[in-house]
Scaffold this motif. Structure first.
Motif, PDB file in Angstrom:
ATOM      1  N   GLY A 137       7.758   3.628  -5.462  1.00 10.82           N
ATOM      2  CA  GLY A 137       8.733   2.415  -4.865  1.00 10.82           C
ATOM      3  C   GLY A 137       8.481   1.174  -5.509  1.00 10.82           C
ATOM      4  O   GLY A 137       9.290   0.212  -5.690  1.00 10.82           O
ATOM      5  N   TYR A 163       7.826  -5.600  -3.626  1.00 16.77           N
ATOM      6  CA  TYR A 163       7.400  -4.374  -2.961  1.00 16.77           C
ATOM      7  C   TYR A 163       5.869  -4.217  -2.976  1.00 16.77           C
ATOM      8  O   TYR A 163       5.266  -3.153  -2.807  1.00 16.77           O
ATOM      9  CB  TYR A 163       7.873  -3.039  -3.253  1.00 16.77           C
ATOM     10  CG  TYR A 163       9.416  -3.142  -3.351  1.00 16.77           C
ATOM     11  CD1 TYR A 163      10.084  -3.586  -2.311  1.00 16.77           C
ATOM     12  CD2 TYR A 163      10.263  -2.813  -4.535  1.00 16.77           C
ATOM     13  CE1 TYR A 163      11.522  -3.586  -2.280  1.00 16.77           C
ATOM     14  CE2 TYR A 163      11.500  -2.866  -4.525  1.00 16.77           C
ATOM     15  CZ  TYR A 163      12.199  -3.169  -3.470  1.00 16.77           C
ATOM     16  OH  TYR A 163      13.734  -3.258  -3.430  1.00 16.77           O
ATOM     17  N   VAL A 190      12.834   4.531   1.562  1.00 17.59           N
ATOM     18  CA  VAL A 190      13.817   4.676   0.685  1.00 17.59           C
ATOM     19  C   VAL A 190      13.606   6.029  -0.356  1.00 17.59           C
ATOM     20  O   VAL A 190      14.357   6.813  -0.543  1.00 17.59           O
ATOM     21  CB  VAL A 190      14.290   3.722   0.028  1.00 17.59           C
ATOM     22  CG1 VAL A 190      15.327   3.858  -0.900  1.00 17.59           C
ATOM     23  CG2 VAL A 190      15.027   2.499   0.753  1.00 17.59           C
ATOM     24  N   LYS A 196       9.584  -0.326   3.908  1.00 19.91           N
ATOM     25  CA  LYS A 196      11.088  -0.061   3.835  1.00 19.91           C
ATOM     26  C   LYS A 196      11.424   0.791   2.629  1.00 19.91           C
ATOM     27  O   LYS A 196      11.926   1.811   2.359  1.00 19.91           O
ATOM     28  CB  LYS A 196      11.970  -1.224   3.919  1.00 19.91           C
ATOM     29  CG  LYS A 196      11.731  -1.869   5.229  1.00 19.91           C
ATOM     30  CD  LYS A 196      12.513  -3.101   5.226  1.00 19.91           C
ATOM     31  CE  LYS A 196      12.717  -3.847   6.652  1.00 19.91           C
ATOM     32  NZ  LYS A 196      13.350  -4.986   6.644  1.00 19.91           N
ATOM     33  N   ARG A 197      10.761   0.182   1.332  1.00 13.94           N
ATOM     34  CA  ARG A 197      10.934   0.843   0.022  1.00 13.94           C
ATOM     35  C   ARG A 197      10.200   2.128  -0.065  1.00 13.94           C
ATOM     36  O   ARG A 197      10.891   3.163  -0.633  1.00 13.94           O
ATOM     37  CB  ARG A 197      10.098  -0.103  -1.059  1.00 13.94           C
ATOM     38  CG  ARG A 197      10.350   0.445  -2.312  1.00 13.94           C
ATOM     39  CD  ARG A 197      11.662   0.368  -2.732  1.00 13.94           C
ATOM     40  NE  ARG A 197      12.173   1.042  -4.270  1.00 13.94           N
ATOM     41  CZ  ARG A 197      13.009   1.254  -4.783  1.00 13.94           C
ATOM     42  NH1 ARG A 197      14.194   1.127  -4.179  1.00 13.94           N
ATOM     43  NH2 ARG A 197      12.970   1.695  -6.149  1.00 13.94           N
ATOM     44  N   ARG A 198       9.213   2.428   0.639  1.00 16.82           N
ATOM     45  CA  ARG A 198       8.572   3.709   0.278  1.00 16.82           C
ATOM     46  C   ARG A 198       9.327   4.644   1.326  1.00 16.82           C
ATOM     47  O   ARG A 198       9.812   5.955   0.731  1.00 16.82           O
ATOM     48  CB  ARG A 198       7.078   3.743   1.257  1.00 16.82           C
ATOM     49  CG  ARG A 198       6.584   5.003   1.243  1.00 16.82           C
ATOM     50  CD  ARG A 198       5.323   5.312   2.529  1.00 16.82           C
ATOM     51  NE  ARG A 198       6.217   5.083   3.592  1.00 16.82           N
ATOM     52  CZ  ARG A 198       5.313   5.389   4.820  1.00 16.82           C
ATOM     53  NH1 ARG A 198       4.036   5.441   4.654  1.00 16.82           N
ATOM     54  NH2 ARG A 198       6.055   5.039   6.109  1.00 16.82           N
ATOM     55  N   GLN A 219      10.034  -0.755  -9.135  1.00 17.59           N
ATOM     56  CA  GLN A 219      11.391  -1.407  -9.387  1.00 17.59           C
ATOM     57  C   GLN A 219      11.069  -2.915  -9.295  1.00 17.59           C
ATOM     58  O   GLN A 219      11.475  -3.790  -9.908  1.00 17.59           O
ATOM     59  CB  GLN A 219      12.505  -1.037  -8.510  1.00 17.59           C
ATOM     60  CG  GLN A 219      13.732  -1.876  -8.602  1.00 17.59           C
ATOM     61  CD  GLN A 219      14.613  -1.292  -7.760  1.00 17.59           C
ATOM     62  OE1 GLN A 219      14.852  -2.069  -6.571  1.00 17.59           O
ATOM     63  NE2 GLN A 219      15.517  -0.461  -7.765  1.00 17.59           N
ATOM     64  N   GLU A 269       8.159  -4.804   3.915  1.00 16.24           N
ATOM     65  CA  GLU A 269       8.960  -4.818   2.769  1.00 16.24           C
ATOM     66  C   GLU A 269       8.426  -3.312   1.930  1.00 16.24           C
ATOM     67  O   GLU A 269       9.462  -2.711   1.573  1.00 16.24           O
ATOM     68  CB  GLU A 269       9.021  -5.890   1.968  1.00 16.24           C
ATOM     69  CG  GLU A 269      10.179  -5.799   0.929  1.00 16.24           C
ATOM     70  CD  GLU A 269      11.430  -5.946   1.535  1.00 16.24           C
ATOM     71  OE1 GLU A 269      12.472  -5.812   0.896  1.00 16.24           O
ATOM     72  OE2 GLU A 269      11.497  -6.446   2.522  1.00 16.24           O
TER      73      GLU A 269
END
Length: 781
Positions: A233, A241, A256, A252-254, A236, A249
């Motif tokens: 993650g 991140y 996703v 959350k990205r992990r 990007q 944050e």
């Protein structure tokens, strides 16, 4: 004109146009890369976009920047350095979870499409148009790999990096063409492996192995599911991140990524839910980059190695080529540093000089006969924090190798004068009047037929350290007591040029790169030198006359893929600086300095050693340079800024009214060498017999006309002139005739060996201090 969205982004219409252009371009490329770009895409052949067919057919994968490992002579790690922290590993050494996670979040159709994913382009176009922004990208992993190749090739050049990442149609065309080529050449597994090795994961970590070490202190092959999802993650947006600076944050990205892996069937829904509930589990490791991380306080030696790679032509014909080699890294550099010697040097420095003292010390050890640098240390630690007394200036080396402008070596230069005189035929029993105080004899011959002359209107005096030090002295006693007036008379006798030539043969040069000034005052060490220079010069005495240029690198291998390639390295150049007899004679003289003279506090007990003390005018610097047959070392103490006189000063917690070379540098040298030599053989010198004859031998009666040619061999009635010529080897007077005949001119007169000496003021003619002229001898010198 379509309006921009609030906040400056593109409108849905603009986004649609942008991605439609990409899709059309992709379709054209897929239709056949042989189509002329100008015809298929309407691109101007002479415009800013290069024609598709004009792009080079082959893209070579760049050698990825990796960390360089610097080792000591025994293979122990000194430091790791890199411009990009990366360790390239095979796909089999990457966790299957991280492979699946990166594909799931970056290019879920990776195994189903070619270089360009038309379906992905259209899907991204639709998604972004709906959301009025860039919610999804359309680049495949292969395209991203090509983009990273461009960035990697750009290195640290900001202009080239900007060109490699600019959002232009021209760059996109190049990216697409090369992506097609790579797909055909490498295959999916190799593309994925290369991508995971090249991409940036934040926190100075490039590639999944470095990222795994940075965030979890483990190898990439050992990453579990949630750890793999976190790393995938980050790619990007490494700053957004970053789990170290924004845990929420990053979490959350992990999650996703875990959600996407479940949707694709890489993991079950239950596995995803369990992983999402777990904390990040960070176990971070600080980046260990650069010479500041060197063990055994070898940061300055590490930096010297870097300077060698950046400056020696063996590592590249141009400055740019050498810099590229260093920055690309992937090197394993085995050095000459002896861990025992280095540890001993630094411990001795630490015991005798504090890093917070008003003055500093630097010490270097080299191996006679090989030039190998065995140790290099100093009291002020390597670093950039001035408040912690740190510095990046290497006080042991010359300016062009990262050092300062050097320091006057004082009387440690006298053995070079002695070597020049002995090599030229002078006997070590040579006597001079050596008064306590005198002025520089003038004129004195120099190189290329030049003559050094003092200003007769304002002659400069020099003195010995103590008033009781008044000759006559022979070379043995004058060296042991470090008698200034003796050595000034000696250099005035033989001329300046033999000394300059001997210095060059022994590798002695000014630290600032300038030429040695030709004046008699060089006998007292008025030219700024570095400790490495002096240690290497004295190593020539230890090796019985052979000088070897200093070297720091034994071998270098470069990692290319999974293979190691050996590179050429600088080799020492050894040459004869003086005869064995001359070197052995100097060793005998300097052994006396340690046993009975100014360097007694530097003695190594039963182990044979030799050396010389040195203290400069105003006590801005103090030295001890010495050697055994198997090691030579130099220790300097002083103010690097040349401002603090070492009088009324405390060094290492010990107060000193005046600092002498034998009292401060001497013990540092003794302790340093004792530890470095512990357990090693203790060979003896090849000594020569130097009689303790206060009057010397018949060589005294052979005068040298000095800087003048006399009367072309014509005798004169000047009795005193001939007498002085015989007693002082000519000086400024020429031989003459008295009670018989004497041969005048450049060889002076020949007289029976005198059984007396005249007062120094009678023997001297015109005088000059010149070039920082005064110096200090004396038993405590």
């Amino acid at each position: 004109m379509p309006k921009k969205r609030s906040g400056g982004g593109l409108s849905p219409m603009q986004q649609a146009a942008k991605f439609l252009g990409v899709s059309v371009l992709a379709g054209a490329v897929m239709a056949g890369i042989a189509l002329p770009a100008a015809g298929a895409l309407g691109l101007a052949a002479k415009g800013s976009v290069q024609g598709f067919d004009e792009i080079p057919a082959n893209l070579k994968s760049p050698q990825l920047s990796q960390r360089t490992t610097i080792l000591d002579a025994r293979g122990g790690q000194i430091a790791t350095v890199y411009s990009r922290d990366r360790t390239v590993v095979d796909l089999k050494d990457m966790s299957p979870y991280v492979q699946k996670a990166i594909v799931a979040i970056e290019d879920s159709r990776f195994y189903k499409h070619g270089a360009v994913d038309l379906k992905g382009v259209l899907r991204a176009l639709n998604k972004n148009a709906q959301e009025g922004g860039v919610a999804q990208g359309a680049s495949t992993l292969t395209q991203q790999l090509v983009k990273n190749y461009f960035i990697e090739e750009a290195g640290d050049d900001p202009t080239k990096v900007a060109e490699a990442t600019q959002q232009t149609l021209g760059r996109k065309i190049r990216e697409l063409k090369y992506a097609i080529q790579i797909e055909d050449k490498l295959g999916k597994k190799k593309i994925l492996e290369n991508y995971l090795n090249i991409t940036f994961f934040g926190e100075q970590a490039y590639g999944v192995e470095a990222a795994s070490q940075r965030y979890f202190s483990k190898h990439a092959k050992d990453l579990n599911l949630q750890e793999s999802a976190l790393l995938a993650g980050i790619v990007q947006s490494p700053s957004r991140y970053d789990p170290v600076n924004d845990e929420a944050e990053a979490t959350k990205r992990r999650n996703v990524v875990l959600q996407r892996m479940a949707e694709l069937g890489d993991i079950s829904r239950q596995e995803a839910d369990q992983a999402q509930r777990k904390p990040l589990g960070l176990h971070t490791s600080r980046p260990k980059n650069g010479c500041i991380t060197a063990v055994k306080s070898a940061g300055f030696f590490c930096d010297y190695v870097r300077q060698v790679v950046l400056t020696d032509p063996v590592f590249g014909k141009s400055k740019e080529a050498r810099a590229k080699l260093w920055n690309r890294g992937g090197l394993t550099i085995r050095t000459t540093l002896d861990p025992q010697a280095q540890e001993s040097a630094q411990e001795s420095i630490k015991d005798h000089v504090y890093k917070s003292d008003a003055v500093a010390t630097a010490a270097t050890i080299v191996e006679p006969g090989t030039g190998r640098i065995l140790a290099m240390g100093q009291s002020r630690p390597y670093g950039v924090n001035i408040r912690n007394d740190e510095t990046t200036i290497n006080l042991s080396v010359n300016h062009d190798m990262g050092g300062g402008v050097g320091y006057q070596p004082g009387s440690t230069f006298k053995p070079i004068v002695a070597a020049a005189a002995i090599e030229g035929g002078k006997q070590p029993t040579q006597e001079y009047s050596s008064p306590y105080e005198m002025t520089y004899p003038s004129p004195v011959s120099a190189c290329d037929g030049k003559v050094w002359r003092d200003d007769p209107r304002k002659p400069t005096k020099l003195t010995n350290e103590n008033e009781e030090e008044s000759g006559p002295y022979g070379m043995k006693e004058a060296t042991a007591k470090s008698v200034n007036t003796y050595y000034v008379q000696l250099i005035s006798d033989i001329g300046i040029c033999p000394v300059v030539d001997m210095a060059k043969k022994m590798g002695v040069q000014r630290a600032d790169g300038r030429q040695i000034r030709q004046a008699p005052s060089i006998a007292l060490g008025t030219q700024e030198m570095s400790p490495l220079t002096m240690a290497s010069a004295y190593a020539a005495f230890a090796s019985r006359g052979t000088y070897c240029t200093p070297v720091a690198i034994e071998s270098v291998t470069k990692k290319i893929g999974s293979a190691q390639k050996s590179l050429a390295v600088p080799k020492t150049t050894c040459s004869r600086a003086m005869s064995e007899k001359t070197a052995d004679t100097v060793s005998t003289l300097l052994k006396g300095v340690v046993e009975d003279g100014t360097g007694q506090e530097a003695g190594l007990g039963s182990r044979p050693s030799a050396g010389k003390t040195g203290t400069t005018d105003e006590r801005y610097a103090a030295w001890f340079v010495g050697y055994t047959p198997n090691m030579a070392g130099a220790v300097w103490v002083g103010d690097p800024q040349h401002k603090r006189k070492m009088t009324g000063i405390t060094i290492g917690g010990v107060p000193h009214d005046k600092v002498y070379g034998g009292e401060v540098p001497g013990p540092i040298w003794r302790d340093m060498m004792s530890g470095a030599l512990d357990g090693k053989p203790a060979p003896d010198f090849h000594l020569v017999d130097i009689p303790d004859d206060s009057h010397g031998d018949g060589d005294q009666g052979k005068g040298n006309g000095g800087a003048t040619d006399g009367n072309n061999g014509e005798p004169t009635p000047q009795v005193i002139g001939g007498l002085l010529g015989g007693l002082t080897n000519g000086g400024a007077a020429d031989g003459a005739t008295t009670v018989g005949t004497a041969n005048a001119g450049t060889t002076g007169g020949t007289f029976p060996t005198p059984t007396f000496s005249l007062p120094g003021n009678i023997l001297q003619g015109q005088t000059n201090g010149g070039n920082n002229g005064n110096g200090h001898g004396g038993r405590r010198h």
